[in-house]
Design an enzyme around this catalytic site. Structure first.
Site, PDB file in Angstrom:
ATOM      1  N   ASP A   1       1.499  -0.994   0.647  1.00 21.07           N
ATOM      2  CA  ASP A   1      -0.401  -0.236  -0.365  1.00 21.07           C
ATOM      3  C   ASP A   1       0.607   1.646   0.440  1.00 21.07           C
ATOM      4  O   ASP A   1       2.065   1.235   0.753  1.00 21.07           O
ATOM      5  CB  ASP A   1      -0.648  -0.006   1.792  1.00 21.07           C
ATOM      6  CG  ASP A   1      -1.854   1.425   1.254  1.00 21.07           C
ATOM      7  OD1 ASP A   1      -2.780   2.217   0.920  1.00 21.07           O
ATOM      8  OD2 ASP A   1      -1.639   1.936   2.385  1.00 21.07           O
TER       9      ASP A   1
ATOM     10  N   ASP B   1      -1.371   0.109   5.948  1.00 18.93           N
ATOM     11  CA  ASP B   1      -1.197   0.757   7.860  1.00 18.93           C
ATOM     12  C   ASP B   1      -1.820   0.061   9.041  1.00 18.93           C
ATOM     13  O   ASP B   1      -2.139   0.230   9.731  1.00 18.93           O
ATOM     14  CB  ASP B   1      -0.323   1.964   7.482  1.00 18.93           C
ATOM     15  CG  ASP B   1      -2.134   2.672   6.560  1.00 18.93           C
ATOM     16  OD1 ASP B   1      -3.156   1.550   7.332  1.00 18.93           O
ATOM     17  OD2 ASP B   1      -1.919   3.343   5.808  1.00 18.93           O
TER      18      ASP B   1
HETATM   19  P1  ADP Z   1      -4.015   4.715  -0.283  1.00 20.73           P
HETATM   20  O1  ADP Z   1      -4.693   3.960  -0.838  1.00 20.73           O
HETATM   21  O2  ADP Z   1      -2.872   5.593  -0.839  1.00 20.73           O
HETATM   22  O3  ADP Z   1      -3.623   4.771   1.534  1.00 20.73           O
HETATM   23  P2  ADP Z   1      -6.198   5.859   0.138  1.00 20.73           P
HETATM   24  O4  ADP Z   1      -7.016   5.051   0.115  1.00 20.73           O
HETATM   25  O5  ADP Z   1      -6.267   6.095   2.269  1.00 20.73           O
HETATM   26  O6  ADP Z   1      -4.954   6.278  -0.417  1.00 20.73           O
HETATM   27  O7  ADP Z   1      -7.015   6.959  -0.072  1.00 20.73           O
HETATM   28  C1  ADP Z   1      -7.065   6.943  -1.733  1.00 20.73           C
HETATM   29  C2  ADP Z   1      -7.536   8.676  -2.515  1.00 20.73           C
HETATM   30  O8  ADP Z   1      -8.370   9.724  -1.698  1.00 20.73           O
HETATM   31  C3  ADP Z   1      -5.980   9.754  -1.581  1.00 20.73           C
HETATM   32  O9  ADP Z   1      -5.241   9.473  -2.100  1.00 20.73           O
HETATM   33  C4  ADP Z   1      -6.897  10.984  -1.992  1.00 20.73           C
HETATM   34  O10 ADP Z   1      -6.712  11.725  -3.121  1.00 20.73           O
HETATM   35  C5  ADP Z   1      -7.953  10.641  -1.518  1.00 20.73           C
HETATM   36  N1  ADP Z   1      -8.438  10.587  -0.075  1.00 20.73           N
HETATM   37  C6  ADP Z   1      -8.263   9.812   0.858  1.00 20.73           C
HETATM   38  N2  ADP Z   1      -9.447  10.183   2.312  1.00 20.73           N
HETATM   39  C7  ADP Z   1      -9.139  11.922   2.146  1.00 20.73           C
HETATM   40  C8  ADP Z   1      -9.083  12.731   2.747  1.00 20.73           C
HETATM   41  N3  ADP Z   1      -9.368  12.293   4.520  1.00 20.73           N
HETATM   42  N4  ADP Z   1      -9.312  13.887   2.005  1.00 20.73           N
HETATM   43  C9  ADP Z   1      -9.101  14.374   1.287  1.00 20.73           C
HETATM   44  N5  ADP Z   1      -8.696  12.988   0.249  1.00 20.73           N
HETATM   45  C10 ADP Z   1      -8.592  11.611   0.950  1.00 20.73           C
HETATM   46 MG    MG Z   2      -3.059   4.094   3.175  1.00 23.87          MG
END
Ligand code: ADP
Ligand code: MG
Length: 756
Positions: free
Chosen positions: A423, A624
């Site tokens: 991730d 995470d």
């Molecule tokens: P990753 O897969 O990299 O861990 P997430 O699945 O948590 O990332 O989030 C994917 C995308 O969704 C982020 O890159 C962001 O663009 C958007 N996103 C998620 N949560 C938020 C938030 N609280 N505020 C703004 N954007 C968010």
């Molecule tokens: Mg994540």
């Protein structure tokens, strides 16, 4: 209908390390109506029982064990429904169990003396007999019977063999063929043919074997007991009238404890005031002290090396991180590795087979002595111990380096991993993004963009939310209240601010609401994304009004760690993220990852893992642990990074890294492989040795005494081989340049060394 409540109880059953005994205990308990679940923790000599209180109770269960020949005593009972056992049960119920400590009763002392005398007697007889046999074979002495009169030898057989005969009796009573029975038949047959000396020696060597077995498992048990003591300390608590010293178990949430230099922290909690250097090696494995000050989380079991702390109690006793670690290590073997099923099956058919071979030997050769030798050569225990000993050694050694593995199942899965899915946010990157650029479209200005974004992120716990809030506070921007807030995992956040519908997040989220970027806007955003920056788009009432770019940094040691993973033969490494393609590719390039899956919603992440599994990949997912829990659970091995303090991660993951150190990922895989190899070596050796000795005995090459004496060989070999797992495999072929920021864990406050 009556509502049935399940209760759990934990019992200590001495001698449970022996695989047969544990099987006997398990089947005896499972036959009791109302018993729902039986978990055997052989190495810790404990049984965890779940039962319906309407149908049975502790007295009956203890009685059943007594009758099965395994008297037990309760360790702790957690009353009330099991379903709510996760919710912190107030510490009261865990205190004051009878029998746990306290003075040794007089009868126990008498028993101890009897044990010592019994063993001394049989050892003396055996020693004389051995000296004589040796003397005789060298032609120095003659006539064994002259030195040891038959009645003395007979007494030695009866006294020395008492525990074995007893176990055989209890086995028979529950219609079970156990090793003790086979040994007893062997020893009694020797008595029948009048060879009392041989019978005494058989009994002696079987006792030696049993003793060695208890020794090997005892070591890890004592080690865990030592750590448990960390949680049974006293605490200095701040009360109205000043400071008071109380048992840590009596603290409640919210109590403020004071920790002086040199003292061990009694609770998990948040630092309210003070400043200290704290060694948290028992939790994270890192021996370099960590600075703690206001707002930091501190862990029970760590030592305040220098300074003064006031901590607000959040968790005590077994609910602390250390408590969970201990529990995990103790329960390691309950999560049985699939290889163990093979060993268990072997044990089940082995003894009947030995009896058959002994019978056949007698039938074909008419040599009762050879048949006796076959019986006493049998030693299936080493095969049974092969897996638990190795698993407990590995899990214990891992725990003291801050690398928690949930038992044999996870270790074997780690050994077989061939695909690593990673991730991005918070895992491959530090998860502490910083806002670097603010774009303001239309009439909005940058301050407004930040103001609206912060208003929404105020309610979110995402790392990006922290970045936005930080940027706002750095610029002293105050923000309005948002209503109807909702967080859309993997997409972003929305809410109503000052009567406007505001959305912050990905293109996909905006598109779902029918909002699109114009071509010039798209161009600006794309440029930022190509730099590896995550761009959060801000829409107000169906129009894009701005964007915030946040940059997160790659974890320093991630690339080196991934190189190591690759050098372990795991070629397929996939970066998985909810972020868009451009950002993902930029980060992947830095980490040396070539396969990227971007724009993945949490459910897509699970689907991908599932799809890989259908393609026969053995998938390890590194996440995470907070918002990746479902994928962690779906993967063959879920590895949670930076898990200390987050109870969730420990539940969802199979492997939890207690500190943020990517180097522990290849280390975990190596650990799994070493353990799996060791288990197979142990089982292989155990079986081969049995086959060899039984074969030699059947053919008359070795007599009963040598056969019995050889019994201890596989036990010792298996234990020594498993003990190698206590040391980390950092030497030799796998040594490479170690990544930066990965301090080598020193052993000095370690789980397995303390108290051992
Ligand atoms: P990753 O897969 O990299 O861990 P997430 O699945 O948590 O990332 O989030 C994917 C995308 O969704 C982020 O890159 C962001 O663009 C958007 N996103 C998620 N949560 C938020 C938030 N609280 N505020 C703004 N954007 C968010
Ligand atoms: Mg994540």
């Amino acid at each position: 209908m009556t509502t049935e409540t399940a209760h759990t109880i934990e019992l200590t059953v001495p001698g449970l390390y022996c695989v047969e005994c544990s099987q006997c205990v398990e089947s005896a308990l499972k036959r009791v109506p109302g018993v729902e679940q039986v978990r055997i923790l052989g190495t810790s000599e404990k049984v965890q029982l779940t039962y319906l209180s309407e149908k049975t109770g502790p007295e009956e269960l203890l009685h059943v064990l007594e009758r099965a020949g395994h008297p037990a005593k309760p360790v702790r009972a957690s009353h009330g429904p099991v379903a709510s056992s996760g919710a912190a049960a107030p510490g009261k119920e865990t205190t004051g169990e009878p029998g746990a400590d306290g003075p040794v009763p007089f009868s126990a002392l008498r028993e101890l003396h009897f044990e010592t005398l019994r063993l001394a007697f049989i050892a003396l007889v055996a020693l004389i007999a051995l000296v004589e046999i040796a003397g005789e074979s060298l032609g120095l002495l003659r006539g064994v019977e002259e030195l040891i009169p038959a009645p003395v030898a007979m007494a030695a057989v009866l006294l020395g063999g008492y525990p074995i005969f007893r176990a055989a009796y209890f086995g028979l009573r529950s219609r079970q063929i156990n090793t003790a029975l086979v040994m007893s038949v062997g020893a009694l047959a020797a008595v029948v043919i009048g060879d009392f000396i041989a019978a005494a020696l058989i009994v002696f060597f079987v006792s030696v074997g049993n003793y060695l077995e208890s020794l090997t498992t005892g070591r890890s048990r004592r080690a865990i007991e030592g750590i448990v003591e960390f949680l049974r300390t006293t605490a200095r608590v701040k009360r109205a009238g000043g400071e008071k010293t109380v048992d840590a178990e009596q603290l409640v949430e919210g109590d403020i404890v004071v920790v002086r230099p040199g003292e061990r922290l009694p609770v998990d909690g948040t630092v309210l005031s003070g400043h200290a250097s704290v060694n948290q090696a028992p939790i994270t494995g890192e021996s370099i002290p960590v600075e703690k000050e206001h707002g930091d989380t501190a862990y029970a079991g760590s030592i305040n090396e220098l300074g003064y702390l006031e901590i607000r109690t959040e968790r005590i006793g077994e609910n602390t991180t250390l408590g969970q670690i201990i529990q995990l290590v103790e329960e390691a073997e309950a999560h049985k590795a699939p290889v163990q099923r093979f060993a268990d099956r072997f044990s089940a058919i082995f003894l009947p087979l030995v009896l058959a071979i002994a019978g056949l030997t007698l039938l074909l050769s008419h040599h009762l002595v050879a048949a006796i030798a076959v019986l006493v050569a049998a030693c299936p225990c080493a095969v049974g111990l092969a897996t638990p000993l190795s698993v407990v050694a590995s899990v214990g050694a891992g725990a003291r380096r801050g690398l928690l593995v949930k038992g044999g199942l996870a270790l074997e899965a780690l050994a077989k991993v061939n695909t690593l899915v990673v991730d991005k946010t918070g895992t491959l990157t530090n998860g502490r993004p910083q806002v670097t650029d603010i774009l303001a479209f239309a009439e909005t200005d940058a301050i407004d963009v930040l103001r609206l974004a912060a208003a929404l992120e105020h309610y979110s716990e995402h790392p990006l939310a922290t970045a936005v809030l930080q940027a706002a506070s750095q610029r002293d921007i105050s923000f309005p209240e948002a209503r109807d807030f909702s967080a859309l995992p993997g997409r972003g956040v929305t809410g109503e601010i000052e009567g406007n519908l505001v959305t912050l997040g990905t293109r996909r989220l905006l598109a779902e609401q029918g909002v699109w970027l114009t071509a010039p806007q798209e161009e600006q955003v794309a440029a930022l994304e190509s730099d590896g920056k995550t761009v959060l788009l801000l829409a107000c009432n169906q129009t894009v009004v701005g964007a915030l770019a946040a940059a997160d940094t790659l974890r320093t040691e991630a690339k080196a760690a991934l190189d190591q993973v690759r050098s372990l033969g795991i070629q397929r490494i996939i970066l998985l993220t909810g972020d868009n393609d451009r950002v993902a590719t930029a980060i992947a390039r830095l980490a040396g990852i070539t396969e990227v899956r971007a724009n993945q919603l949490p459910e897509d992440k699970i689907a991908l893992v599932r799809q890989l599994q259908q393609e026969r990949c053995r998938v390890a997912f590194v996440g995470d642990g907070v918002n990746d829990a479902p994928a962690l659970t779906q993967a063959d091995v879920g590895i949670a990074m930076g898990a200390s303090g987050t109870g969730v991660a420990l539940e969802a993951a199979d492997v939890a890294l207690m500190r943020d150190d990517w180097m522990q990922v290849p280390e975990a895989i190596r650990m799994g492989r070493r353990t799996y190899t060791t288990i197979r070596q142990n089982i292989g050796f155990g079986i081969a040795f049995n086959v060899l000795v039984i074969g030699l005995a059947a053919l008359g090459f070795i007599g009963p005494v040598i056969a019995a004496a050889s019994q201890s060989v596989p036990d010792v070999a298996v234990a020594l081989n498993a003990a190698r797992l206590l040391r980390p495999a950092t030497s030799g072929r796998s040594t490479r340049a170690r990544g930066a920021g990965a301090p080598d864990a020193q052993d000095h406050t370690s789980i397995l060394d303390t108290g051992a």
